[in-house]
Design a protein around this motif. Structure first.
Motif, PDB file in Angstrom:
ATOM      1  N   LYS A  26     -14.633 -11.017   0.667  1.00 54.87           N
ATOM      2  CA  LYS A  26     -13.517 -11.373   1.687  1.00 54.87           C
ATOM      3  C   LYS A  26     -12.319 -10.739   1.215  1.00 54.87           C
ATOM      4  O   LYS A  26     -11.712 -10.920   0.269  1.00 54.87           O
ATOM      5  N   ARG A 170      -9.422 -13.020   9.340  1.00 52.65           N
ATOM      6  CA  ARG A 170     -10.929 -12.803   9.166  1.00 52.65           C
ATOM      7  C   ARG A 170     -10.993 -11.734   8.021  1.00 52.65           C
ATOM      8  O   ARG A 170     -10.030 -10.946   7.579  1.00 52.65           O
ATOM      9  N   SER A 171     -12.207 -11.600   7.382  1.00 50.09           N
ATOM     10  CA  SER A 171     -12.123 -10.538   6.493  1.00 50.09           C
ATOM     11  C   SER A 171     -11.811  -9.240   6.893  1.00 50.09           C
ATOM     12  O   SER A 171     -12.574  -8.749   7.836  1.00 50.09           O
ATOM     13  N   SER A 173      -8.866  -8.269   7.896  1.00 53.52           N
ATOM     14  CA  SER A 173      -7.907  -8.349   8.829  1.00 53.52           C
ATOM     15  C   SER A 173      -6.368  -7.453   8.321  1.00 53.52           C
ATOM     16  O   SER A 173      -6.405  -7.507   6.996  1.00 53.52           O
TER      17      SER A 173
END
Length: 211
Positions: A26, A170-171, A173
């Motif tokens: 992430k 979100r991952s 972004s």
């Protein structure tokens, strides 16, 4: 964003430009526009350093020319310093000679402080189209927008800025915030909570290089 005009909605959020090092499960890119600002940029740099976070600063050339020590500091702290034009015009509305001057003049100022030529170009207001993209490419630049807009330029409140990041990220972004273009004290105040929370959620922070 400009201190005199509200931002236009971007045509589309550019795909996150992940460097090879972005291998964490992430990850997120924090980006700051319109600096350097003598107070807010210094405060943001100190907070990022405290939390061990690297970010990307899209700097206005005329601001960097007035405050080269902050551009230097951002580079020395390991952040990416990239091009946000010389004076924040809408690049969809300028002729080629102006476009080239806006970008290359900023490159020269930033290169003197960092030792490298920026590869990312963030068009002011997110105003881009195929012509802007082609012109940017001709100057060795990749147009770089965002996928999470905090709207912090409008000073909606520290809690609003914080919530917008934490609910939308979100991952992968690319988060848009501002360190210049006006009073960014709300952004400064929101940043520690944003960093603590994202770290607790397992996010790694990377800088954009467009290489």
């Amino acid at each position: 964003m400009s201190t005199t005009a509200a931002p236009m909605a971007p045509q589309a959020a550019a795909a996150p430009l992940a460097p090879q090092a972005a291998t964490a499960a992430k990850y997120v890119y924090l980006t700051f526009d319109d600096g350097p600002h003598p107070k807010c940029t210094a405060q943001i740099l100190a907070i990022l350093r405290r939390y061990g976070v690297r970010a990307t600063f899209f700097q206005i050339g005329e601001n960097a020319a007035r405050r080269p020590y902050l551009t230097r500091r951002a580079d020395q702290y390991g952040h990416s310093v990239q091009n946000h034009t010389w004076s924040h015009p809408n690049l969809r509305k300028v002729r080629w000679s102006t476009f080239k001057s806006q970008v290359q003049s900023t490159d020269r100022v930033l290169r003197r402080q960092t030792g490298y030529t920026p590869r990312c170009l963030r068009p002011p207001y997110g105003a881009t189209n195929s012509v802007v993209a082609k012109r940017a490419a001709a100057l060795g630049k990749r147009v770089t927008l965002w996928s999470v807009d905090t709207g912090d330029w409008a000073r909606p409140g520290t809690s609003v800025i914080t919530r917008r990041v934490l609910t939308r990220v979100r991952s992968g972004s690319v988060v848009l915030m501002h360190d210049g273009g006006g009073n960014r004290s709300q952004t400064v105040a929101a940043l520690p909570t944003i960093l603590r929370t994202l770290k607790a959620r397992g996010y790694t922070f990377y800088a954009l290089w467009c290489s």
